[in-house]
Design a protein around this motif. Structure first.
Motif, PDB file in Angstrom:
ATOM      1  N   TYR A   1     -10.146   9.669  -6.181  1.00 27.86           N
ATOM      2  CA  TYR A   1     -10.550  10.110  -4.721  1.00 27.86           C
ATOM      3  C   TYR A   1     -10.055  11.467  -4.363  1.00 27.86           C
ATOM      4  O   TYR A   1      -8.722  11.753  -4.971  1.00 27.86           O
ATOM      5  N   PHE A   2     -10.598  12.191  -3.501  1.00 25.69           N
ATOM      6  CA  PHE A   2      -9.952  13.430  -3.199  1.00 25.69           C
ATOM      7  C   PHE A   2     -10.742  13.573  -1.845  1.00 25.69           C
ATOM      8  O   PHE A   2     -11.982  13.567  -1.371  1.00 25.69           O
ATOM      9  N   VAL A   3      -9.976  13.781  -0.503  1.00 22.88           N
ATOM     10  CA  VAL A   3     -10.291  13.737   0.687  1.00 22.88           C
ATOM     11  C   VAL A   3      -9.373  14.642   1.636  1.00 22.88           C
ATOM     12  O   VAL A   3      -8.439  15.136   1.212  1.00 22.88           O
ATOM     13  N   LYS A   4      -9.963  15.090   2.798  1.00 19.42           N
ATOM     14  CA  LYS A   4      -9.444  15.936   3.691  1.00 19.42           C
ATOM     15  C   LYS A   4      -9.088  14.935   4.844  1.00 19.42           C
ATOM     16  O   LYS A   4     -10.042  14.302   5.400  1.00 19.42           O
ATOM     17  N   LYS A   5      -7.734  14.681   5.328  1.00 20.10           N
ATOM     18  CA  LYS A   5      -7.373  13.875   6.119  1.00 20.10           C
ATOM     19  C   LYS A   5      -6.305  14.317   7.085  1.00 20.10           C
ATOM     20  O   LYS A   5      -5.437  15.191   6.490  1.00 20.10           O
ATOM     21  N   GLY A   6      -6.074  13.750   8.349  1.00 19.03           N
ATOM     22  CA  GLY A   6      -4.861  13.779   8.891  1.00 19.03           C
ATOM     23  C   GLY A   6      -4.802  13.987  10.386  1.00 19.03           C
ATOM     24  O   GLY A   6      -6.287  14.318  10.742  1.00 19.03           O
ATOM     25  N   VAL A   7      -4.144  13.826  11.122  1.00 19.03           N
ATOM     26  CA  VAL A   7      -4.046  13.747  12.850  1.00 19.03           C
ATOM     27  C   VAL A   7      -4.115  15.110  13.397  1.00 19.03           C
ATOM     28  O   VAL A   7      -4.757  15.619  13.935  1.00 19.03           O
ATOM     29  N   ILE A   8      -2.815  15.766  12.877  1.00 19.71           N
ATOM     30  CA  ILE A   8      -2.322  17.130  13.519  1.00 19.71           C
ATOM     31  C   ILE A   8      -2.801  17.995  12.613  1.00 19.71           C
ATOM     32  O   ILE A   8      -3.413  18.975  12.524  1.00 19.71           O
ATOM     33  N   PHE A   9      -2.418  17.795  11.252  1.00 26.39           N
ATOM     34  CA  PHE A   9      -2.392  18.553  10.297  1.00 26.39           C
ATOM     35  C   PHE A   9      -3.529  18.279   9.396  1.00 26.39           C
ATOM     36  O   PHE A   9      -2.977  17.187   8.533  1.00 26.39           O
ATOM     37  N   LYS A  10      -4.431  18.779   9.162  1.00 30.08           N
ATOM     38  CA  LYS A  10      -5.598  18.453   8.160  1.00 30.08           C
ATOM     39  C   LYS A  10      -5.124  18.842   6.827  1.00 30.08           C
ATOM     40  O   LYS A  10      -5.227  20.073   6.355  1.00 30.08           O
ATOM     41  N   THR A  11      -4.697  17.743   5.603  1.00 31.46           N
ATOM     42  CA  THR A  11      -4.736  18.287   4.436  1.00 31.46           C
ATOM     43  C   THR A  11      -5.470  17.424   3.496  1.00 31.46           C
ATOM     44  O   THR A  11      -6.255  16.741   3.733  1.00 31.46           O
ATOM     45  N   TYR A  12      -5.524  18.317   2.190  1.00 33.12           N
ATOM     46  CA  TYR A  12      -6.320  17.504   1.170  1.00 33.12           C
ATOM     47  C   TYR A  12      -5.346  16.555   0.522  1.00 33.12           C
ATOM     48  O   TYR A  12      -4.191  17.190  -0.052  1.00 33.12           O
ATOM     49  N   GLU A  13      -5.954  15.590  -0.037  1.00 33.65           N
ATOM     50  CA  GLU A  13      -5.227  14.469  -0.660  1.00 33.65           C
ATOM     51  C   GLU A  13      -6.073  13.864  -1.752  1.00 33.65           C
ATOM     52  O   GLU A  13      -7.325  13.617  -1.584  1.00 33.65           O
ATOM     53  N   GLY A  14      -5.497  13.706  -2.776  1.00 38.75           N
ATOM     54  CA  GLY A  14      -6.065  13.224  -3.893  1.00 38.75           C
ATOM     55  C   GLY A  14      -5.478  12.131  -4.789  1.00 38.75           C
ATOM     56  O   GLY A  14      -4.037  12.070  -4.573  1.00 38.75           O
ATOM     57  N   ARG A  15      -6.131  11.599  -5.758  1.00 36.76           N
ATOM     58  CA  ARG A  15      -5.254  10.661  -6.553  1.00 36.76           C
ATOM     59  C   ARG A  15      -6.023  10.724  -7.970  1.00 36.76           C
ATOM     60  O   ARG A  15      -7.227  10.552  -8.101  1.00 36.76           O
TER      61      ARG A  15
END
Length: 135
Positions: free
Chosen positions: A39-53
């Motif tokens: 998966y690869f997503v953009k997430k975060g409450v204050i800082f939107k960051t791209y995270e993947g696995r």
């Protein structure tokens, strides 16, 4: 006495700055990982960051005759790299990364920061069309 206090204060500031640099900005390691992009997503409450696995398959298990998989969790700060990974979900990818000793909230939730997508291939069992990416 004031001179000694100033020198001591400057030494403390230099040491503290060095520790912060080593912990958060020093590139501890570099390498390449390959596997299926889970998966690869953009997430975060204050800082939107791209995270993947990425799931790396085929590593030998401690139990005889079994295989286990290993997950590589990473963050991405470069928009160009993020666009390439958004189009590559479920495919076999080779990623160049940098490892840091600590994470920063605006850099992602992982100590591993992907800096380049080397190749993208269809997963095994699909037609194998390789898509090389260059920067």
């Amino acid at each position: 006495m004031k001179k000694v206090a100033w020198i001591f204060g400057l030494i403390i500031i230099v040491i503290f700055t060095g520790i912060i640099w080593y912990k958060f900005f020093f590139v501890f390691g570099e390498g390449v990982k390959a596997g299926s992009l889970n998966y690869f997503v953009k997430k975060g409450v204050i800082f939107k960051t791209y995270e993947g696995r990425v799931v790396q398959e085929g590593f030998q298990s401690p139990n005889a005759g079994e295989l286990q998989s290993n997950e590589f969790r990473f963050s991405v700060t470069d928009e160009k790299v993020a666009e390439q990974l958004e189009r590559s979900s479920g495919k076999f990818v080779e990623l160049r990364y940098e490892e840091f000793n600590g994470m920063l909230p605006w850099r992602g939730t992982s100590n591993f920061l992907v800096i380049e997508v080397l190749t993208v291939k269809d997963s095994p069992g699909q037609t194998n069309t390789e898509l090389p990416f260059s920067q």
